[in-house]
Scaffold this motif. Structure first.
Motif, PDB file in Angstrom:
ATOM      1  N   LYS A  12       0.854  -1.195   0.000  1.00  0.00           N
ATOM      2  CA  LYS A  12       0.000   0.000   0.000  1.00  0.00           C
ATOM      3  C   LYS A  12       0.891   1.248   0.000  1.00  0.00           C
ATOM      4  CE  LYS A  12       0.680   2.214   4.096  1.00  0.00           C
ATOM      5  NZ  LYS A  12       1.735   1.769   4.813  1.00  0.00           N
ATOM      6  N   ILE A  14       0.405   5.338   1.197  1.00  0.00           N
ATOM      7  CA  ILE A  14      -0.455   6.414   1.705  1.00  0.00           C
ATOM      8  C   ILE A  14      -0.112   7.677   0.915  1.00  0.00           C
ATOM      9  CG2 ILE A  14      -1.061   7.835   3.701  1.00  0.00           C
ATOM     10  CD1 ILE A  14      -0.554   5.462   5.493  1.00  0.00           C
ATOM     11  N   GLU A  18      -0.800  10.071   6.579  1.00  0.00           N
ATOM     12  CA  GLU A  18      -0.149   9.231   7.594  1.00  0.00           C
ATOM     13  C   GLU A  18       0.000  10.056   8.868  1.00  0.00           C
ATOM     14  OE1 GLU A  18       1.209  10.774   4.691  1.00  0.00           O
ATOM     15  OE2 GLU A  18       2.293   8.923   4.198  1.00  0.00           O
ATOM     16  N   HIS A  19      -0.056   9.395   9.965  1.00  0.00           N
ATOM     17  CA  HIS A  19       0.003   9.954  11.328  1.00  0.00           C
ATOM     18  C   HIS A  19      -1.258  10.724  11.709  1.00  0.00           C
ATOM     19  CE1 HIS A  19       3.874   8.404  12.397  1.00  0.00           C
ATOM     20  NE2 HIS A  19       4.327   8.757  11.210  1.00  0.00           N
ATOM     21  N   VAL A  21      -4.028  10.344  10.490  1.00  0.00           N
ATOM     22  CA  VAL A  21      -5.126   9.367  10.445  1.00  0.00           C
ATOM     23  C   VAL A  21      -5.294   8.663  11.800  1.00  0.00           C
ATOM     24  CG1 VAL A  21      -3.741   7.395   9.581  1.00  0.00           C
ATOM     25  CG2 VAL A  21      -6.137   7.577   8.943  1.00  0.00           C
ATOM     26  N   VAL A  22      -4.204   8.571  12.561  1.00  0.00           N
ATOM     27  CA  VAL A  22      -4.282   7.959  13.900  1.00  0.00           C
ATOM     28  C   VAL A  22      -5.180   8.817  14.805  1.00  0.00           C
ATOM     29  CG1 VAL A  22      -2.904   7.338  15.952  1.00  0.00           C
ATOM     30  CG2 VAL A  22      -1.990   6.886  13.663  1.00  0.00           C
ATOM     31  N   ASN A 143      -0.589   1.568  18.120  1.00  0.00           N
ATOM     32  CA  ASN A 143      -1.890   2.223  18.037  1.00  0.00           C
ATOM     33  C   ASN A 143      -2.289   2.380  16.571  1.00  0.00           C
ATOM     34  OD1 ASN A 143      -4.158   3.708  18.630  1.00  0.00           O
ATOM     35  ND2 ASN A 143      -3.052   5.656  18.835  1.00  0.00           N
ATOM     36  N   PRO A 144      -2.512   1.255  15.854  1.00  0.00           N
ATOM     37  CA  PRO A 144      -2.757   1.362  14.414  1.00  0.00           C
ATOM     38  C   PRO A 144      -4.124   1.964  14.099  1.00  0.00           C
ATOM     39  CG  PRO A 144      -3.052  -0.904  15.121  1.00  0.00           C
ATOM     40  CD  PRO A 144      -2.615  -0.124  16.338  1.00  0.00           C
ATOM     41  N   SER A 145      -4.160   2.810  13.065  1.00  0.00           N
ATOM     42  CA  SER A 145      -5.454   3.385  12.669  1.00  0.00           C
ATOM     43  C   SER A 145      -6.278   2.364  11.902  1.00  0.00           C
ATOM     44  CB  SER A 145      -5.215   4.595  11.768  1.00  0.00           C
ATOM     45  OG  SER A 145      -4.579   4.166  10.570  1.00  0.00           O
ATOM     46  N   ILE A 147      -5.479   1.771   8.629  1.00  0.00           N
ATOM     47  CA  ILE A 147      -5.375   2.122   7.198  1.00  0.00           C
ATOM     48  C   ILE A 147      -4.504   1.120   6.430  1.00  0.00           C
ATOM     49  CG2 ILE A 147      -3.411   3.742   7.460  1.00  0.00           C
ATOM     50  CD1 ILE A 147      -4.783   5.461   5.278  1.00  0.00           C
ATOM     51  N   ASP A 148      -3.459   0.599   7.056  1.00  0.00           N
ATOM     52  CA  ASP A 148      -2.566  -0.321   6.341  1.00  0.00           C
ATOM     53  C   ASP A 148      -3.308  -1.604   5.966  1.00  0.00           C
ATOM     54  OD1 ASP A 148      -0.727   1.596   6.917  1.00  0.00           O
ATOM     55  OD2 ASP A 148       0.716   0.277   7.910  1.00  0.00           O
ATOM     56  N   THR A 188       7.711   2.549  12.143  1.00  0.00           N
ATOM     57  CA  THR A 188       6.352   3.051  12.332  1.00  0.00           C
ATOM     58  C   THR A 188       5.980   3.164  13.810  1.00  0.00           C
ATOM     59  OG1 THR A 188       5.717   2.160  10.203  1.00  0.00           O
ATOM     60  CG2 THR A 188       3.924   2.681  11.707  1.00  0.00           C
ATOM     61  N   VAL A 192       5.044   6.634  15.526  1.00  0.00           N
ATOM     62  CA  VAL A 192       3.704   6.860  16.105  1.00  0.00           C
ATOM     63  C   VAL A 192       3.854   7.306  17.565  1.00  0.00           C
ATOM     64  CG1 VAL A 192       1.553   5.683  16.815  1.00  0.00           C
ATOM     65  CG2 VAL A 192       2.457   5.341  14.510  1.00  0.00           C
ATOM     66  N   GLY A 272       3.914   6.611   4.607  1.00  0.00           N
ATOM     67  CA  GLY A 272       3.911   5.593   5.673  1.00  0.00           C
ATOM     68  C   GLY A 272       4.407   6.193   6.975  1.00  0.00           C
ATOM     69  N   GLY A 273       4.955   5.355   7.818  1.00  0.00           N
ATOM     70  CA  GLY A 273       5.347   5.785   9.157  1.00  0.00           C
ATOM     71  C   GLY A 273       6.488   6.789   9.189  1.00  0.00           C
TER      72      GLY A 273
HETATM   73  C1  MEV Z   1       1.586   3.711   8.744  1.00  0.00           C
HETATM   74  O1  MEV Z   1       1.569   3.176   7.436  1.00  0.00           O
HETATM   75  C2  MEV Z   1       0.573   4.821   8.870  1.00  0.00           C
HETATM   76  C3  MEV Z   1       0.535   5.526  10.222  1.00  0.00           C
HETATM   77  O2  MEV Z   1      -0.436   6.569  10.093  1.00  0.00           O
HETATM   78  C4  MEV Z   1       0.139   4.589  11.349  1.00  0.00           C
HETATM   79  C5  MEV Z   1      -1.319   4.118  11.259  1.00  0.00           C
HETATM   80  O3  MEV Z   1      -2.140   4.772  10.642  1.00  0.00           O
HETATM   81  O4  MEV Z   1      -1.592   3.070  11.872  1.00  0.00           O
HETATM   82  C6  MEV Z   1       1.859   6.158  10.556  1.00  0.00           C
END
Ligand code: MEV
Length: 314
Positions: A12, A14, A18-19, A21-22, A143-145, A147-148, A188, A192, A272-273
């Motif tokens: 994937k 992003i 990223e970030h 989205v958490v 703490n994954p959102s 999205i991955d 990542t 985070v 990404g991270g």
């Molecule tokens: C990691 O690919 C994306 C981050 O936003 C972490 C997440 O959303 O879980 C950094």
């Protein structure tokens, strides 16, 4: 039981978010079906559970610490299927570079879950797949959102907000995305945690960056729908500034972004991270994309990918 049984997934990228989205801001991500991962489970006559992968081959519980998330996921699924003592070879075949912001851990989780459900002949809904993949992602990223995992299991680009169903969004864009690997392992989980810490120490700065990234996701969505490539390029540049403020870029990524811009990129950012991993940049045509890839290769970048931004159906 089906043996052998396979499951697959893909990388994937992003595009934006990223970030942030958490913290419940929207993000846009696209699947890279060309960069694939597959997992095969084969029944064994003994009760050994063997993992075969490019990083480790051997009894899965004797593997390195990095396998903790995957082991927990497999353990939970085996208990669910009353098969904790089953013997099998679990073979992971991946074309994704690990820890480069391309969703390698999520892709592995998705492929393993699909393979295990097929192995035990169980139906698997998309919702269940997302819930199960969270088991290992939580251990790996804290703490994954989500999205991955959502993108590793999606067919089309998605608009993602944590806690809601991802929505497919059309791309009407005549442009190319160049993805380039810095060769430095992204972190990542660490990134985070760094953002979470910045929210404690400098809430104003962190909040401005997170909300700014959220606003940019809406601008990107409109640029994608209306073929406004230059606007998307600006979104990339502005989001990189916010990501730098959040402290998740890396000096090598910043250098690569500079090279991409000098060679005609309309915008460039990490993806990404961060803290290593990959950067992405936007090129108006294939010739510029090639020029950027060559310049990056000359500066020592070992791997780049080219992704047209036009949806298949348009
Ligand atoms: C990691 O690919 C994306 C981050 O936003 C972490 C997440 O959303 O879980 C950094």
């Amino acid at each position: 039981m089906n043996t052998p049984a396979s499951g697959s997934s893909h990388a994937k990228i992003i595009l934006i978010g990223e970030h942030s989205v958490v913290y419940h801001q929207p993000a846009i991500a696209l699947p890279l079906p060309a960069v694939r991962e597959s997992v095969t489970l084969t029944l064994r006559s003994d009760n050994v559970q063997q993992l075969i992968s490019r990083y480790y081959t051997g009894a899965r519980h004797d593997g390195p610490q990095q396998l903790q998330g995957i082991n927990q996921l497999v353990d939970e699924l085996l208990v669910r299927f009353n098969a904790a003592d089953a013997g099998f070879d679990l073979t992971i075949n991946s074309h994704l570079p690990a820890e480069r912001g391309m969703g390698s851990s999520a892709a592995t989780a998705v492929a393993i879950i699909r393979a295990l459900y097929r192995f035990f002949d169980q139906p698997l809904s998309h919702e269940q797949l997302l819930v199960d993949a969270n088991i290992s992602e939580k251990i790996i990223h804290g703490n994954p959102s989500g999205i991955d995992v959502a993108t590793a299991s999606a067919e089309n680009p998605i608009w993602f907000m944590a806690g809601t169903q991802p929505v497919s969004i059309p791309f009407h864009l005549h442009g190319y995305l160049v993805i380039a690997d810095s060769g430095i392992h992204g972190q990542t989980g660490k990134a985070v945690r760094a953002v979470a810490q910045l929210r404690e120490t400098d809430p104003f700065l962190a909040d401005q960056a997170i909300k700014g990234l959220g606003r940019l996701a809406y601008t990107a969505k409109s640029a994608l729908a209306n073929d406004r490539l230059a606007d998307l390029g600006k979104v990339f540049d502005q989001s990189q500034v916010f990501l730098q403020r959040l402290g998740v870029s890396h000096v090598r990524l910043d250098e690569m972004i500079g090279i991409a811009k000098q060679n005609g990129a309309l915008g460039a950012k990490l993806t990404g991270g961060g803290m290593g991993g990959c950067m992405i940049c936007l090129a108006a045509n294939e010739a510029t994309a090639t020029q950027i890839r060559l310049a990056l290769a000359k500066s020592g970048v070992a791997q780049t990918w080219l992704q047209p931004l036009k949806s298949e159906e348009h």
